[in-house]
Design a protein around this motif. Structure first.
Motif, mmCIF file in Angstrom:
data_model
loop_
_atom_site.group_PDB
_atom_site.id
_atom_site.type_symbol
_atom_site.label_atom_id
_atom_site.label_comp_id
_atom_site.label_asym_id
_atom_site.label_seq_id
_atom_site.Cartn_x
_atom_site.Cartn_y
_atom_site.Cartn_z
ATOM 1 N N ASN A 14 5.015 56.157 -14.846
ATOM 2 C CA ASN A 14 3.704 56.382 -14.250
ATOM 3 C C ASN A 14 3.624 57.728 -13.520
ATOM 4 O OD1 ASN A 14 5.506 55.373 -12.355
ATOM 5 N ND2 ASN A 14 4.067 53.959 -11.422
ATOM 6 N N TYR A 15 4.698 58.186 -12.938
ATOM 7 C CA TYR A 15 4.710 59.478 -12.233
ATOM 8 C C TYR A 15 5.968 60.245 -12.608
ATOM 9 C CZ TYR A 15 0.773 57.586 -9.819
ATOM 10 O OH TYR A 15 -0.457 57.036 -9.573
ATOM 11 N N GLY A 16 5.872 61.569 -12.544
ATOM 12 C CA GLY A 16 7.010 62.420 -12.840
ATOM 13 C C GLY A 16 7.083 62.869 -14.279
ATOM 14 N N GLN A 17 6.213 62.325 -15.119
ATOM 15 C CA GLN A 17 6.127 62.710 -16.520
ATOM 16 C C GLN A 17 4.654 62.769 -16.900
ATOM 17 O OE1 GLN A 17 8.323 59.800 -18.746
ATOM 18 N NE2 GLN A 17 10.271 60.351 -17.842
ATOM 19 N N GLN A 18 4.352 63.469 -17.954
ATOM 20 C CA GLN A 18 2.962 63.662 -18.366
ATOM 21 C C GLN A 18 2.470 62.627 -19.374
ATOM 22 O OE1 GLN A 18 0.933 65.892 -16.914
ATOM 23 N NE2 GLN A 18 -0.750 65.071 -18.119
ATOM 24 N N SER A 19 3.368 61.889 -20.011
ATOM 25 C CA SER A 19 2.961 61.066 -21.153
ATOM 26 C C SER A 19 1.938 59.991 -20.812
ATOM 27 C CB SER A 19 4.169 60.459 -21.854
ATOM 28 O OG SER A 19 4.876 59.627 -21.006
ATOM 29 N N SER A 20 2.042 59.348 -19.667
ATOM 30 C CA SER A 20 1.081 58.305 -19.331
ATOM 31 C C SER A 20 -0.313 58.886 -19.116
ATOM 32 C CB SER A 20 1.529 57.542 -18.082
ATOM 33 O OG SER A 20 0.599 56.514 -17.800
ATOM 34 N N ARG A 21 -0.385 59.994 -18.404
ATOM 35 C CA ARG A 21 -1.691 60.636 -18.177
ATOM 36 C C ARG A 21 -2.259 61.149 -19.500
ATOM 37 N NH1 ARG A 21 -4.406 63.210 -13.692
ATOM 38 N NH2 ARG A 21 -6.507 63.551 -14.475
ATOM 39 N N ALA A 54 3.238 50.763 -6.702
ATOM 40 C CA ALA A 54 3.220 52.231 -6.685
ATOM 41 C C ALA A 54 2.022 52.700 -5.860
ATOM 42 C CB ALA A 54 3.132 52.777 -8.096
ATOM 43 N N VAL A 55 2.290 53.590 -4.931
ATOM 44 C CA VAL A 55 1.233 54.104 -4.056
ATOM 45 C C VAL A 55 1.245 55.631 -4.120
ATOM 46 C CG1 VAL A 55 0.281 54.136 -1.720
ATOM 47 C CG2 VAL A 55 1.552 52.128 -2.518
ATOM 48 N N PRO A 56 0.372 56.209 -4.944
ATOM 49 C CA PRO A 56 0.337 57.666 -5.025
ATOM 50 C C PRO A 56 -0.250 58.269 -3.756
ATOM 51 C CG PRO A 56 -1.430 56.714 -6.321
ATOM 52 C CD PRO A 56 -0.600 55.571 -5.813
ATOM 53 N N ALA A 57 0.037 59.532 -3.535
ATOM 54 C CA ALA A 57 -0.550 60.244 -2.399
ATOM 55 C C ALA A 57 -2.071 60.275 -2.547
ATOM 56 C CB ALA A 57 0.008 61.661 -2.334
ATOM 57 N N PHE A 61 -3.777 61.379 -8.723
ATOM 58 C CA PHE A 61 -4.458 60.464 -9.631
ATOM 59 C C PHE A 61 -3.717 59.136 -9.649
ATOM 60 C CE2 PHE A 61 -5.334 58.897 -13.987
ATOM 61 C CZ PHE A 61 -6.719 58.894 -13.942
ATOM 62 N N ASP A 62 -4.413 58.039 -9.472
ATOM 63 C CA ASP A 62 -3.809 56.702 -9.493
ATOM 64 C C ASP A 62 -3.875 56.167 -10.919
ATOM 65 O OD1 ASP A 62 -3.083 54.005 -9.249
ATOM 66 O OD2 ASP A 62 -3.935 53.881 -7.222
ATOM 67 N N ILE A 63 -2.808 56.373 -11.672
ATOM 68 C CA ILE A 63 -2.797 56.028 -13.091
ATOM 69 C C ILE A 63 -2.890 54.522 -13.327
ATOM 70 C CG2 ILE A 63 -0.270 56.032 -13.334
ATOM 71 C CD1 ILE A 63 -2.755 57.397 -15.947
ATOM 72 N N THR A 64 -2.291 53.722 -12.455
ATOM 73 C CA THR A 64 -2.364 52.265 -12.638
ATOM 74 C C THR A 64 -3.800 51.787 -12.492
ATOM 75 O OG1 THR A 64 -0.092 51.981 -11.868
ATOM 76 C CG2 THR A 64 -1.505 50.034 -11.817
ATOM 77 N N LYS A 65 -4.487 52.243 -11.458
ATOM 78 C CA LYS A 65 -5.891 51.854 -11.273
ATOM 79 C C LYS A 65 -6.760 52.372 -12.412
ATOM 80 C CE LYS A 65 -6.051 51.052 -6.349
ATOM 81 N NZ LYS A 65 -6.540 51.476 -5.039
ATOM 82 N N ALA A 66 -6.434 53.551 -12.920
ATOM 83 C CA ALA A 66 -7.196 54.110 -14.039
ATOM 84 C C ALA A 66 -7.048 53.233 -15.283
ATOM 85 C CB ALA A 66 -6.755 55.536 -14.322
ATOM 86 N N TRP A 67 -5.799 52.820 -15.587
ATOM 87 C CA TRP A 67 -5.587 51.926 -16.730
ATOM 88 C C TRP A 67 -6.326 50.606 -16.519
ATOM 89 C CZ3 TRP A 67 -4.429 53.752 -21.117
ATOM 90 C CH2 TRP A 67 -3.456 54.731 -21.303
ATOM 91 N N GLN A 68 -6.267 50.059 -15.301
ATOM 92 C CA GLN A 68 -6.936 48.790 -15.020
ATOM 93 C C GLN A 68 -8.444 48.897 -15.242
ATOM 94 O OE1 GLN A 68 -5.260 48.559 -11.049
ATOM 95 N NE2 GLN A 68 -4.268 46.604 -11.559
ATOM 96 N N ALA A 69 -9.048 49.968 -14.755
ATOM 97 C CA ALA A 69 -10.491 50.144 -14.898
ATOM 98 C C ALA A 69 -10.877 50.316 -16.364
ATOM 99 C CB ALA A 69 -10.950 51.350 -14.072
#
Length: 131
Positions: A14-21, A54-57, A61-69
Protein backbone atom coordinates in the motif's frame (compact mmCIF):
# COMPACT_ATOMS: atom_id res chain seq x y z
CA UNK A 1 -16.11 0.32 -28.65
CA UNK A 2 -17.07 -2.87 -26.84
CA UNK A 3 -16.81 -2.80 -23.08
CA UNK A 4 -14.35 -5.32 -21.65
CA UNK A 5 -14.38 -7.03 -18.26
CA UNK A 6 -11.24 -6.73 -16.15
CA UNK A 7 -9.60 -8.10 -13.04
CA UNK A 8 -6.55 -6.35 -11.64
CA UNK A 9 -3.80 -8.10 -9.67
CA UNK A 10 -1.91 -5.85 -7.26
CA UNK A 11 1.41 -7.21 -5.96
CA UNK A 12 2.81 -4.02 -4.43
CA UNK A 13 2.39 -2.79 -0.88
CA UNK A 14 0.00 0.00 0.00
CA UNK A 15 2.89 2.42 0.65
CA UNK A 16 6.51 2.61 -0.44
CA UNK A 17 5.80 1.34 -3.95
CA UNK A 18 3.91 2.76 -6.90
CA UNK A 19 2.06 -0.34 -8.11
CA UNK A 20 -1.05 -0.01 -5.94
CA UNK A 21 -1.57 3.65 -6.84
CA UNK A 22 -0.93 2.85 -10.52
CA UNK A 23 -3.51 0.05 -10.36
CA UNK A 24 -6.00 2.41 -8.73
CA UNK A 25 -5.50 5.08 -11.40
CA UNK A 26 -5.80 2.42 -14.12
CA UNK A 27 -9.03 1.20 -12.53
CA UNK A 28 -10.47 4.72 -12.51
CA UNK A 29 -9.49 5.22 -16.16
CA UNK A 30 -11.00 1.96 -17.39
CA UNK A 31 -14.24 2.61 -15.53
CA UNK A 32 -14.38 6.12 -17.00
CA UNK A 33 -14.08 4.56 -20.47
CA UNK A 34 -17.10 2.33 -19.80
CA UNK A 35 -15.30 -0.93 -19.08
CA UNK A 36 -16.23 -3.24 -16.21
CA UNK A 37 -13.92 -3.97 -13.30
CA UNK A 38 -15.11 -7.12 -11.58
CA UNK A 39 -12.40 -7.62 -9.00
CA UNK A 40 -9.04 -6.55 -7.67
CA UNK A 41 -6.93 -9.42 -6.33
CA UNK A 42 -4.25 -8.32 -3.87
CA UNK A 43 -1.34 -10.74 -3.81
CA UNK A 44 2.10 -10.87 -2.18
CA UNK A 45 2.81 -7.51 -0.48
CA UNK A 46 -0.31 -6.14 -2.15
CA UNK A 47 -2.39 -7.64 0.65
CA UNK A 48 -1.28 -4.73 2.86
CA UNK A 49 -3.79 -2.60 0.93
CA UNK A 50 -6.45 -4.44 2.93
CA UNK A 51 -5.23 -3.43 6.38
CA UNK A 52 -7.56 -1.22 8.37
CA UNK A 53 -4.63 -0.25 10.61
CA UNK A 54 -2.61 1.73 8.06
CA UNK A 55 -2.74 5.43 8.84
CA UNK A 56 -1.17 7.65 6.19
CA UNK A 57 -0.02 11.16 7.00
CA UNK A 58 -2.63 13.88 6.57
CA UNK A 59 -1.10 15.04 3.30
CA UNK A 60 -0.82 11.54 1.78
CA UNK A 61 -3.27 9.68 -0.41
CA UNK A 62 -5.21 7.04 1.56
CA UNK A 63 -5.10 4.12 -0.87
CA UNK A 64 -7.18 1.78 1.30
CA UNK A 65 -10.04 4.27 1.54
CA UNK A 66 -9.74 4.95 -2.18
CA UNK A 67 -10.09 1.23 -3.00
CA UNK A 68 -13.04 0.97 -0.60
CA UNK A 69 -14.86 3.91 -2.18
CA UNK A 70 -14.23 2.69 -5.74
CA UNK A 71 -15.41 -0.82 -4.86
CA UNK A 72 -18.54 0.47 -3.15
CA UNK A 73 -19.44 2.78 -6.02
CA UNK A 74 -18.85 0.22 -8.79
CA UNK A 75 -19.58 -3.10 -7.04
CA UNK A 76 -16.00 -4.37 -7.30
CA UNK A 77 -14.76 -7.33 -5.26
CA UNK A 78 -11.59 -6.53 -3.28
CA UNK A 79 -9.89 -9.85 -2.57
CA UNK A 80 -6.73 -10.41 -0.56
CA UNK A 81 -4.92 -13.72 -1.03
CA UNK A 82 -5.57 -15.46 2.27
CA UNK A 83 -2.20 -17.21 2.49
CA UNK A 84 -0.20 -14.09 1.61
CA UNK A 85 -2.33 -12.01 3.98
CA UNK A 86 -1.90 -14.33 6.95
CA UNK A 87 1.88 -14.32 6.46
CA UNK A 88 1.82 -10.52 6.60
CA UNK A 89 -0.58 -10.15 9.52
CA UNK A 90 -3.67 -9.14 7.55
CA UNK A 91 -6.43 -11.18 9.17
CA UNK A 92 -10.20 -11.38 8.65
CA UNK A 93 -12.57 -12.05 11.54
CA UNK A 94 -13.08 -15.61 10.29
CA UNK A 95 -9.34 -16.27 10.10
CA UNK A 96 -8.80 -14.72 13.54
CA UNK A 97 -11.32 -17.14 15.02
CA UNK A 98 -9.92 -20.11 13.10
CA UNK A 99 -6.35 -19.43 14.24
CA UNK A 100 -7.31 -18.33 17.78
CA UNK A 101 -5.98 -14.79 17.28
CA UNK A 102 -7.03 -11.93 19.57
CA UNK A 103 -8.31 -9.66 16.78
CA UNK A 104 -8.70 -9.05 13.07
CA UNK A 105 -7.62 -6.12 10.92
CA UNK A 106 -9.02 -6.70 7.43
CA UNK A 107 -10.55 -3.44 6.22
CA UNK A 108 -14.26 -3.20 5.49
CA UNK A 109 -15.07 -4.08 1.90
CA UNK A 110 -12.12 -6.47 1.52
CA UNK A 111 -12.46 -10.22 1.68
CA UNK A 112 -9.91 -12.99 1.90
CA UNK A 113 -9.87 -15.47 -0.96
CA UNK A 114 -7.75 -18.30 -2.26
CA UNK A 115 -5.80 -18.44 -5.50
CA UNK A 116 -8.75 -20.30 -7.01
CA UNK A 117 -10.54 -16.94 -7.24
CA UNK A 118 -7.67 -15.56 -9.28
CA UNK A 119 -7.72 -18.66 -11.51
CA UNK A 120 -11.44 -18.13 -12.11
CA UNK A 121 -10.77 -14.52 -13.12
CA UNK A 122 -8.07 -15.63 -15.54
CA UNK A 123 -10.62 -17.85 -17.26
CA UNK A 124 -13.66 -15.59 -17.15
CA UNK A 125 -12.45 -12.00 -17.66
CA UNK A 126 -11.56 -10.40 -20.97
CA UNK A 127 -8.41 -8.92 -19.43
CA UNK A 128 -6.35 -9.52 -16.29
CA UNK A 129 -3.77 -6.81 -15.67
CA UNK A 130 -1.01 -7.16 -13.09
CA UNK A 131 0.64 -4.32 -11.20
Amino acid sequence: MNALSYTLVVNGANYGQQSSRSAYLFACALLAKGHQLNSVFFYRDGVTNGSQLAVPANDEFDITKAWQALASEHDIALETCVAAALRRGIVSEQEAQQHDLPSSNLATGFEQAGLGRLAEALLSQDRVVQF
